[in-house]
Design a protein around this motif. Structure first.
Motif, PDB file in Angstrom:
ATOM      1  N   ARG A  25       0.876  -1.292  -0.056  1.00  0.00           N
ATOM      2  CA  ARG A  25      -0.076   0.020  -0.017  1.00  0.00           C
ATOM      3  C   ARG A  25       0.591   1.196   0.008  1.00  0.00           C
ATOM      4  O   ARG A  25       2.087   1.430   0.603  1.00  0.00           O
ATOM      5  CB  ARG A  25      -1.095  -0.150   1.293  1.00  0.00           C
TER       6      ARG A  25
ATOM      7  N   THR B  25      -7.373  -3.917   0.886  1.00  0.00           N
ATOM      8  CA  THR B  25      -7.501  -3.537  -0.477  1.00  0.00           C
ATOM      9  C   THR B  25      -8.617  -2.402  -0.802  1.00  0.00           C
ATOM     10  O   THR B  25      -8.622  -2.031  -1.736  1.00  0.00           O
ATOM     11  CB  THR B  25      -8.382  -4.871  -1.063  1.00  0.00           C
ATOM     12  N   ARG B  26      -9.190  -1.847   0.391  1.00  0.00           N
ATOM     13  CA  ARG B  26     -10.113  -0.728   0.034  1.00  0.00           C
ATOM     14  C   ARG B  26      -9.664   0.568  -0.335  1.00  0.00           C
ATOM     15  O   ARG B  26      -8.286   0.822   0.368  1.00  0.00           O
ATOM     16  CB  ARG B  26     -11.178  -0.478   1.524  1.00  0.00           C
ATOM     17  N   ARG B  27     -10.158   1.461  -1.090  1.00  0.00           N
ATOM     18  CA  ARG B  27      -9.529   2.567  -1.490  1.00  0.00           C
ATOM     19  C   ARG B  27      -9.682   3.699  -0.406  1.00  0.00           C
ATOM     20  O   ARG B  27      -8.916   4.380  -0.250  1.00  0.00           O
ATOM     21  CB  ARG B  27     -10.165   3.214  -2.674  1.00  0.00           C
ATOM     22  N   SER B  32     -11.587   1.068   5.536  1.00  0.00           N
ATOM     23  CA  SER B  32     -10.236   0.175   6.100  1.00  0.00           C
ATOM     24  C   SER B  32     -10.513   0.188   7.452  1.00  0.00           C
ATOM     25  O   SER B  32     -10.482  -1.134   8.004  1.00  0.00           O
ATOM     26  CB  SER B  32      -8.882   0.356   5.517  1.00  0.00           C
ATOM     27  N   ARG B  88      -3.709   2.753  -5.712  1.00  0.00           N
ATOM     28  CA  ARG B  88      -3.564   2.442  -4.318  1.00  0.00           C
ATOM     29  C   ARG B  88      -2.363   1.616  -3.894  1.00  0.00           C
ATOM     30  O   ARG B  88      -1.945   1.782  -2.727  1.00  0.00           O
ATOM     31  CB  ARG B  88      -4.725   1.342  -3.973  1.00  0.00           C
ATOM     32  N   PHE B  89      -1.765   0.890  -4.912  1.00  0.00           N
ATOM     33  CA  PHE B  89      -0.565   0.290  -4.621  1.00  0.00           C
ATOM     34  C   PHE B  89       0.700   0.702  -5.340  1.00  0.00           C
ATOM     35  O   PHE B  89       0.614   1.518  -6.095  1.00  0.00           O
ATOM     36  CB  PHE B  89      -0.780  -1.230  -5.214  1.00  0.00           C
ATOM     37  N   TRP B  93       4.334  -4.017  -6.196  1.00  0.00           N
ATOM     38  CA  TRP B  93       3.557  -4.933  -5.357  1.00  0.00           C
ATOM     39  C   TRP B  93       3.643  -6.333  -5.998  1.00  0.00           C
ATOM     40  O   TRP B  93       3.212  -7.212  -4.959  1.00  0.00           O
ATOM     41  CB  TRP B  93       2.139  -4.399  -5.548  1.00  0.00           C
TER      42      TRP B  93
END
Lengths: 100, 177
Positions: A25, B25-27, B32, B88-89, B93
């Motif tokens: 993240r 994983t939530r934006r 989250s 997001r990532f 990753w």
């Protein structure tokens, strides 16, 4: 009867999810939440082994881990606020002050 | 046939793992945080199953009541409008997920190989050292055997309070900007 191994597998899964969160993240706040996940996974292990050995030390250790997590969250969120005030960003890959 | 204990454990474990996946994983960071609260509640339920009643209460009070409220507070303080459009990532990753899966396989293998040793004897009655008066016994152990670590932990919390106040204080640099 749920065996100790089941608790350890659950803890390993939570730990890995936390590691994935820390590594992938960009948002620092989510990275912090992933660290809380990792600490919780460790706590499950400690309490499961406390049950397995019928001994209190595991639960005491878990208590100390929760204390350290609280201290870490307070200081870490203070750092995030200071960082946001100076750099106007909370993305981990945009904070490169120490990069040479 | 699964016993009630097992059904409860698997339900809690599945909810905990699923909401942990949602956390990373939530934006929106608020989502989250809310999913992380679900995970923490499930972990508290698992503590209850392991006869750690005091720890379950501490988990709910300190984590859900304290730390997560702090998280939500900070999310609202630093919330960015541009956050919803950004990636997001980060770039590494693929490698990160590969490494994590290797880690999980390692953990799984080790636990699987040692599973026989970890199984409690099926009909051994639980000793009442852990199961009766959990809070009282935990307090006795904590205040007698672990007195020095307890005091050090209280000192750590004091340092953390002062550190958090200093860090979040307005004027950080000495040039008075």
């Amino acid at each position: 009867m749920v065996g100790t191994g089941d608790y350890l597998i659950l803890a390993a899964a939570l730990f890995t999810i936390g590691v994935i969160g820390v590594l992938t993240r960009r948002n620092i706040i989510i990275i912090f939440m992933s660290i809380e996940l990792i600490l919780n996974a460790v706590n499950i292990n400690l309490v499961a082994f406390s049950m397995y050995w019928q001994h209190f030390t595991g639960q005491i250790y878990a208590l100390f881990v929760i204390t350290v997590a609280a201290a870490e969250a307070a200081v870490g969120l203070g750092i995030i606020i200071a960082l946001f005030r100076n750099k106007e960003t909370i993305n981990a890959d945009e904070i490169d002050l120490l990069k040479w | 046939m699964m016993t009630f204990d097992q059904i409860l454990f698997y339900a809690l474990a599945v909810i905990a793992v699923l909401s942990a996946i949602m956390v990373i994983t939530r934006r929106n960071p608020v989502h989250s945080a809310l999913f992380l609260i679900t995970t923490l509640f499930c972990v508290a339920g698992i503590y209850l199953q392991l006869h750690a009643e005091f720890l379950a209460a501490v988990q709910v009070i300190v984590y859900v009541g304290g730390i997560m409220v702090l998280f939500l507070f900070v999310i609202m303080l630093v919330n960015l409008e541009t956050l919803s459009q950004e990636r997001r990532f980060n770039r590494q990753w693929h490698i990160a997920i590969l490494v994590s899966v290797v880690l999980l396989v390692e953990f799984g293998t080790i636990i699987w190989r040692g599973k026989a040793a970890l199984q409690l004897p099926a009909n051994q009655p639980l000793m009442d050292t852990l199961t009766t008066n959990n809070s009282e016994q935990l307090g006795v152990v904590l205040y007698q055997q672990y007195m020095l670590p307890f005091e050090i932990a209280s000192f750590l919390l004091l340092v953390a309070i002062i550190g958090a106040v200093i860090l979040a204080k307005r004027r950080l640099s000495s040039d008075g900007k």
